[in-house]
Each structure stands twice: as structure tokens, then as C-alpha cells.
Design a protein around this motif. Structure first.
Motif, mmCIF file in Angstrom:
data_model
loop_
_atom_site.group_PDB
_atom_site.id
_atom_site.type_symbol
_atom_site.label_atom_id
_atom_site.label_comp_id
_atom_site.label_asym_id
_atom_site.label_seq_id
_atom_site.Cartn_x
_atom_site.Cartn_y
_atom_site.Cartn_z
ATOM 1 N N ALA A 1 3.455 70.666 55.965
ATOM 2 C CA ALA A 1 4.080 69.774 54.984
ATOM 3 C C ALA A 1 3.079 68.707 54.556
ATOM 4 O O ALA A 1 2.391 68.119 55.390
ATOM 5 N N GLY A 2 2.993 68.482 53.247
ATOM 6 C CA GLY A 2 2.080 67.442 52.761
ATOM 7 C C GLY A 2 0.642 67.892 52.657
ATOM 8 O O GLY A 2 -0.268 67.067 52.561
ATOM 9 N N TYR A 3 0.433 69.216 52.693
ATOM 10 C CA TYR A 3 -0.915 69.751 52.601
ATOM 11 C C TYR A 3 -0.962 70.857 51.550
ATOM 12 O O TYR A 3 -0.061 71.687 51.534
ATOM 13 N N PRO A 4 -1.986 70.953 50.718
ATOM 14 C CA PRO A 4 -3.179 70.088 50.686
ATOM 15 C C PRO A 4 -2.935 68.687 50.094
ATOM 16 O O PRO A 4 -3.657 67.767 50.426
ATOM 17 N N GLU A 5 -1.892 68.555 49.244
ATOM 18 C CA GLU A 5 -1.560 67.226 48.726
ATOM 19 C C GLU A 5 -0.200 66.840 49.280
ATOM 20 O O GLU A 5 0.593 67.706 49.645
ATOM 21 N N CYS A 6 0.081 65.544 49.283
ATOM 22 C CA CYS A 6 1.384 65.109 49.802
ATOM 23 C C CYS A 6 2.515 65.812 49.055
ATOM 24 O O CYS A 6 3.488 66.260 49.649
ATOM 25 N N ASN A 7 2.368 65.941 47.740
ATOM 26 C CA ASN A 7 3.450 66.509 46.932
ATOM 27 C C ASN A 7 3.364 68.022 46.758
ATOM 28 O O ASN A 7 4.107 68.587 45.968
ATOM 29 N N LYS B 1 17.795 74.447 45.720
ATOM 30 C CA LYS B 1 18.068 74.847 44.332
ATOM 31 C C LYS B 1 17.063 75.893 43.858
ATOM 32 O O LYS B 1 17.361 76.702 42.985
ATOM 33 N N THR B 2 15.857 75.835 44.435
ATOM 34 C CA THR B 2 14.822 76.767 43.963
ATOM 35 C C THR B 2 14.355 77.744 45.029
ATOM 36 O O THR B 2 13.752 78.765 44.707
ATOM 37 N N VAL C 1 9.425 61.014 54.330
ATOM 38 C CA VAL C 1 8.923 61.573 53.070
ATOM 39 C C VAL C 1 9.300 63.049 52.969
ATOM 40 O O VAL C 1 9.737 63.524 51.920
ATOM 41 N N LEU C 2 9.166 63.764 54.069
ATOM 42 C CA LEU C 2 9.450 65.204 54.051
ATOM 43 C C LEU C 2 10.899 65.477 53.668
ATOM 44 O O LEU C 2 11.177 66.308 52.801
ATOM 45 N N PHE C 3 11.830 64.771 54.312
ATOM 46 C CA PHE C 3 13.239 65.030 53.979
ATOM 47 C C PHE C 3 13.551 64.628 52.538
ATOM 48 O O PHE C 3 14.405 65.235 51.896
ATOM 49 N N GLU C 4 12.851 63.630 52.030
ATOM 50 C CA GLU C 4 13.008 63.263 50.623
ATOM 51 C C GLU C 4 12.539 64.422 49.732
ATOM 52 O O GLU C 4 13.217 64.808 48.786
ATOM 53 N N GLN C 5 11.384 64.993 50.099
ATOM 54 C CA GLN C 5 10.852 66.126 49.318
ATOM 55 C C GLN C 5 11.787 67.340 49.375
ATOM 56 O O GLN C 5 11.903 68.094 48.423
ATOM 57 N N LEU C 6 12.428 67.517 50.550
ATOM 58 C CA LEU C 6 13.256 68.718 50.748
ATOM 59 C C LEU C 6 14.684 68.554 50.238
ATOM 60 O O LEU C 6 15.481 69.499 50.304
ATOM 61 N N ASP D 1 19.745 65.683 59.350
ATOM 62 C CA ASP D 1 19.062 65.686 58.061
ATOM 63 C C ASP D 1 18.480 67.060 57.741
ATOM 64 O O ASP D 1 18.520 67.508 56.593
ATOM 65 N N ALA D 2 17.958 67.729 58.764
ATOM 66 C CA ALA D 2 17.386 69.060 58.562
ATOM 67 C C ALA D 2 18.487 70.012 58.080
ATOM 68 O O ALA D 2 18.319 70.747 57.105
#
Lengths: 259, 398
Positions: free
Chosen positions: A22-28, A87-88, A77-82, A113-114
Motif C-alpha cells: 500500500a502506498g507504493y510506488p506512490e502514496c496514491n 465500487k471498482t 490513509v490506507l482506509f481512506e484510500q480504500l 474498518d477493514a
């Protein structure tokens, strides 16, 4: 029934689980990588939660974790991203990581949260079975998450049976007692995988560690339901300029879907 | 005293109160389980004890003296005894543990030894016993520490050890420990990992504490000879991971009249952001296989501590000590880099003993303890200062 269990009902052979950090290679890039893996034919996604001191990982994955931490990746940050990833992405997703960051986040909150974002299972290599049985297992079950234990060639038959009993989803067969990314002689591994196969375990078996290409993937699949690729995929990500294209080429080679 | 062995021994799962356990990946399970199943039987076998005691006596130079520091006692208006671990072979208490573990490794049929080291003292102590027993020795050391501790790197090489730089993470002790654990995962059959402190998965904290307990075992009878009583009022020791403190406290842990003073490294100051005072700054967490107090971010990433002394520069602390802290049984104080340096110079001039920088932290808190004339204070003089000469020279502008 969990997404992972459904997968194994539909598919018992050549199940491919790919690890990414998660967050690799870029955070997003977390979702970009996950989507690329789904679109390129991965059956399962093992999403690594970066940690500063990842004992069971080899240098390549550790370096990706360090980079992800530098990139600002955290569990928050990860849970925010997930939040909306279901949906996709329909592929089953397993979070893999170490106990310490999860304890700081709050173990129950982490499981809640997971489950809420649509994660299906957990691999926590430094959670021992005693603590699993007495403290954490019931919380994991309460939130409907699968929990996958590791077994190695050194694990006794009695213990394999116990860890199989405690696991749900699948059992993670480490192909040699080694940190990820080490190359080992695959014929010795076959003997071990045959032994696991002959035990007729409750869970499907996926083989991890040392799987890097079509040949090793097929060898692993001969005696197991599938395999897990980590280091080789991260290495590809290190080098590629285009995540989607790089992932497609990589998985085509592993799955043998290209000439 | 059998009824109150609560501070000394972990439970069967390796917990001292809330701290300890064995949070290890499955790849280490067999090795750790084997150790757990056999360490006590092996350690207390008569043949093991015979060889261990003989080596402690003839090779390490035990018993180490308990020395009445008269000038220091006069200065603090009390009675101060120095337990001279600095006089052990290789210059510190570390060898008590490595002698024990190398004998244990042989009983387990292992042929290859690995170790981690920060300042290099444990690495040297491990290389020494490997040379003594003709065993292959690999020492993991952070890249940064290799630069900072060149003389100890040379000593290890001269003793025949292979020193492997740990280039991951922060390139210091915690990363050297990670690398050593990885080596063990990759070499599960022939290798024994000699951990240098009372850290790591169960049974390491207990095993290392037992090997180091010779310090307080001797202190008891030596005090009896000198003062008529086996019990001091205070035992003072520096704590990084906590091996010399565990040894110095061990046989007093359940003597509740004895105040156990653990001195951590405050670095530039506990709240400076450059500190290694783990009990003050840490929160419960898991590091290197056990649950203890860990210096970490709110997100659970382990942070790099700071101390002028490489031996105290560790973001965790042994679970035995975490329990002493949490239960209030131990008194945890700290000394800054500057206070430790001053104490090192002061002890050198007052008693003619140049202490290791780690040890100097223990002396630095004497003024804060409100000692009485009737008190008996034992300070564990864990190591000698030769290895720190470069730092001392810098402080003297030489």
C-alpha cells in the motif's frame, strides 16, 4: 460465505495471489495497482501494510515498505484510500502486515474498518496462534474476516493441522523457511507440497516465497491450489514506467496467456 | 521466597505481567519452540553448569570484585559499592550471556552463530566465545554503527567473525537485529541466534536474564561478607535493552526492600525528540518478537532513538523491565548525554575507573536519589570506557 471462499469454490487450480505494498510506488497508487492486478487476471490481492521493521519480508519488499512510509502511508490513509474501492474492484483482498501498527490503531477498530471497506481477510505473520486463540481470533471472526496462517517445511504435521483448523480462506504454504525473495531449489519444495497435499487439509493451499515466473508458478500449482507472487512483482513495479502496462505484461507471462 | 517469584520469571507463554510473549513468524517457530522446550533443562544440567562455571571463573575472570568506592561514598554521604563487570574479559558484562549461549548452542547441535550488535560490545563478546569454541560467527551491525565503532569492528574481525553491515531502515541496532532475525529465518537448521540483551521472543528475555543473574548472585554473598547483610538498599544500573540491569537486579527482584533504580538514556533531554528513554516515551507495542514498551509514532512505526551511548540507543526495553516500570517495582530515571559525560569524567578522577558511556549514565543519577548515610548502594559498573575514548577525547577537545 466470504469472497475468498467463493473464489475457491469457483476455481481450485492456478489461483494467483499477487502481493503489493500500500502506498507504493506512490502514496496514491494503491488503487491503481490493485485495479491493474484485477484487470490483468490476479485472483486475489494481498495488500501489504507498510511497517518499519518487517521481520518476515526480504529486502525488496522492505524497501517498498520504507518508500511507502516515506510517501506518507499510514493505516488511516490506507482506509481512506480504500473507502470506495469495492465500487471498482471485485477481487478478494487480504491485508498483510505486522501487529504493532495495528495495535496502535486499535485491533478491534482495525478489524471493523477493514470489514467496513470490504477487505476479506488478514495475514499477520507475527501474530502467534496462542494470542490468536485467546485474544484476537474472536475479534477477527466477529467482523467476518478470514485469517490465514503460514506453514513452512519445518512445521510438524500436527501443527499444520492445527493451523489449518484455525485458518479460513486458505492456508499460506511458505515454500522454504526463508524470508521473501530468496531463491531456493524448487524440487525440494515439491516434496513438501506433496506432503501438504496428501494431508487433505480443510483449506485450499497457496504457495508463497520464491514464485517469480511461469515455471515456478506452474511447479507450485502442481501440488497446491495456487501461488502467491510478491518480490518479483514489486521488482517489476520498481522498474516500470506504466503500472497498468507493466502489470499486464507481468501477469501475462506468469499466467501463460501470451506467446 | 518461592511464593513471590513474580518479578523474576515470566509465565509459560513468556509474559512478565502484560509484557513478553513470542510474536514471531511461523518460519521461526521451530527454533524458538525448541529453545523454549530445552533451555532450562540444558542450563541446569550438571555437565553444563560445570563447564559454564569453570569458564566464568577461568576465562571471564569471575567473580568480579565488589568494590567500596570510598571517595564517591564520602561525596554522596552514603555507602557506594561498585560491581566491577568492567573487569570481565572483553570489558563488559556481555560475555556472561555469550558464554552461556555458546554452550547452549553446542548442546542444541548448532554449528553456526549469529548475533546483532550496536556499539559492538555484544558482537565482540560473541566473536570471542565463537573463537574459543571454534564456531562460525556472523555479526550483524548497522552501517552507521560500523562507521562509529571502528575499533570494535576490527576486534571482531581479528577474532575471526564476519561482520555484515545492516543497510536497511535506520542502519543501526534495531536494523541489525532485524537482519539477524532474517538470517535465522533463512538458516533454520544449523544456526543459533545469540541475542545480546533481555529482549526478543520468549524464552530469550528469561534465558539472558538467567545467564546475567550471576551479577546479583555474587553481589549478595559479597555484600554479606563486607556489610553483614546480603541486601543493599539500592541497586543502580543503566538500561538500554536491559541485560546488565536484569543481571544486577535479578536476585533482588523479589526482595521488596531493595530499591531497583534503572537509568535510561535521555539523550539531549527526555522531551527533546533526541532521546532513548523508552519507559518515558514508549507505549505498549511489539518489537523484535515481544510485547514491551516501544518508542513509536502514533501510527505504530518504530522510531530511531538517540543516545550518545550506542549501547543504550535502542527503541525498546526488555519485557522484564517494562513490567518493573508498569508495576512500580522499579524506579526509572534518566540521564542526558551531557550528564553521562560529566559523570564519566568525575568517576575517572574520583575512583580511577574510566567507565563505559552506558555505565556513566548510572553514576549520573546518584545526586537525584536522596541517599542516606545508612544506605548501601550497589552500582553495576557494566563496562569499561576504552571503547568510548574517541567520544571522551572529543569532549576534552583532544
Amino acid at each position: 460465505m466470504s469472497r475468498i471462499q467463493e473464489l475457491f469454490i469457483k476455481k481450485q487450480h492456478e489461483v494467483l495471489n499477487v502481493y503489493c505494498t500500500a502506498g507504493y510506488p506512490e502514496c496514491n497508487s494503491t488503487l491503481t495497482v490493485m485495479k491493474a492486478l484485477q484487470d490483468s487476471g490476479a485472483n486475489l490481492i494481498e495488500l501489504g501494510m507498510p511497517y518499519s521493521d518487517p521481520l518476515a519480508d526480504g529486502p525488496v519488499i522492505q524497501a517498498s515498505s520504507s518508500k511507502a512510509l516515506e510517501n506518507g502511508m499510514t493505516l488511516v490513509v490506507l482506509f481512506e484510500q480504500l473507502k470506495d474501492f469495492r465500487k471498482t474492484i471485485q477481487t478478494p483482498v487480504i491485508l498483510m502486515g505486522y501487529m504493532n501498527p495495528i495495535l496502535q490503531y486499535g485491533f478491534e477498530k482495525f478489524c471493523a474498518d477493514a470489514a467496513a471497506v470490504g477487505v476479506d481477510g488478514l495475514i499477520l505473520p507475527d501474530l502467534p496462534e496462542f494470542e490468536f486463540e485467546t485474544e484476537y481470533g474472536p475479534i477477527i471472526k466477529q467482523y467476518g474476516l478470514d485469517f490465514i496462517f503460514l506453514v513452512t517445511p519445518e512445521t510438524t504435521e500436527e501443527r499444520v493441522r492445527k493451523l489449518d483448523e484455525l485458518s479460513s480462506g486458505f492456508l499460506y504454504a511458505v515454500s522454504s523457511s526463508a524470508t521473501t525473495g530468496k531463491e531456493k531449489d524448487f524440487t525440494a519444495v515439491e516434496v513438501y507440497l506433496q506432503r501438504l497435499q496428501s494431508m487433505h487439509l480443510k483449506n485450499p493451499v497457496l504457495v508463497g516465497f520464491g514464485i517469480k515466473d511461469r515455471e515456478t508458478f506452474q511447479s507450485a500449482c502442481k501440488y497446491a491450489n495456487g501461488a502467491i507472487i510478491g518480490t518479483a512483482y514489486i521488482q517489476m513495479l520498481n522498474e516500470t514506467k506504466n503500472i497498468e502496462e507493466g502489470t499486464r505484461h507481468f501477469l501475462q507471462k506468469v499466467l501463460g496467456t501470451t506467446a | 521466597m518461592t511464593a513471590t517469584l513474580t518479578y523474576q520469571h515470566p509465565n509459560e507463554q513468556g509474559y512478565y505481567g502484560r509484557f513478553g510473549g513470542a510474536y514471531i513468524p511461523e518460519m521461526l517457530h521451530r527454533n524458538v519452540e525448541e529453545l523454549k522446550a530445552r533451555y532450562l533443562d540444558i542450563m541446569y544440567e550438571p555437565s553444563f553448569q560445570k563447564e559454564f562455571q569453570l569458564l566464568l571463573k577461568d576465562y571471564v575472570g569471575r567473580p568480579t570484585p565488589l568494590f567500596l568506592a570510598e571517595r564517591l561514598s564520602k561525596e554522596y554521604q552514603t555507602n557506594i559499592y561498585l560491581k566491577r563487570e568492567d573487569l570481565c574479559h572483553t570489558g563488559a558484562h556481555k560475555i556472561n550471556n555469550t558464554i552461556g549461549q555458546i554452550l547452549l548452542a553446542r548442546k542444541l547441535g548448532k554449528t553456526r552463530i549469529i548475533a546483532e550488535t550496536g556499539a559492538g560490545q555484544h558482537g565482540v563478546a560473541t566473536a570471542t566465545v565463537c573463537a574459543l569454541k571454534g564456531m562460525e560467527c556472523i555479526v550483524y551491525m548497522g552501517e552507521k554503527d560500523i562507521e562509529r565503532q571502528a575499533p570494535n569492528v576490527a576486534r571482531m574481525k581479528m577474532l575471526g567473525a564476519k561482520v555484515i553491515p545492516a543497510a536497511s531502515g535506520s542502519k543501526t541496532l534495531k536494523d541489525a537485529t532485524n537482519e539477524a532475525i532474517r538470517d535465522w529465518i533463512n538458516n533454520p537448521v544449523d544456526t543459533h541466534y545469540i541475542i545480546g540483551s533481555v529482549v526478543g521472543p520468549h524464552p530469550y528475555p528469561d534465558m539472558v536474564a538467567r545467564f546475567q543473574s550471576v551479577i546479583s548472585e555474587e553481589t549478595r554473598w559479597q555484600l554479606k561478607e563486607k556489610t553483614g547483610s546480603e541486601l543493599p538498599t539500592h541497586v543502580v544500573a543503566c538500561v538500554g535493552g536491559g541485560s546488565n540491569a536484569a543481571g544486577a537486579f535479578y536476585h533482588f527482584l523479589d526482595e521488596l526492600s531493595v530499591q531497583l533504580v534503572a537509568v535510561e538514556a535521555a539523550g539531549y533531554g527526555v522531551n527533546s525528540g533526541m532521546s532513548a528513554a523508552t519507559t518515558q516515551l514508549g507505549t505498549p507495542g511489539i518489537l523484535h518478537g515481544s510485547k514491551s514498551l516501544v518508542m513509536q509514532t502514533a501510527d505504530g512505526q518504530v522510531v530511531e532513538p538517540h543516545s550518545i551511548s550506542a549501547g543504550l540507543d535502542y527503541p525498546g526495553v526488555g519485557p522484564l523491565h517494562a513490567n518493573l516500570f508498569a508495576s512500580g517495582r522499579g524506579t526509572f530515571v534518566s540521564a542526558t548525554d551531557e550528564e553521562a559525560l560529566q559523570a564519566a569524567f568525575h568517576i575517572s578522577k574520583t575512583e580511577g575507573i574510566i567507565p563505559a558511556l552506558e555505565t556513566a549514565h548510572a553514576f549520573a543519577v546518584l545526586g537525584k536519589l536522596q541517599l542516606k548515610t545508612t544506605d548501601t548502594v550497589v552500582i553495576c559498573l557494566s563496562g569499561r570506557g576504552d571503547k568510548d575514548l574517541a567520544t571522551y577525547m572529543k569532549a576534552m577537545n583532544i
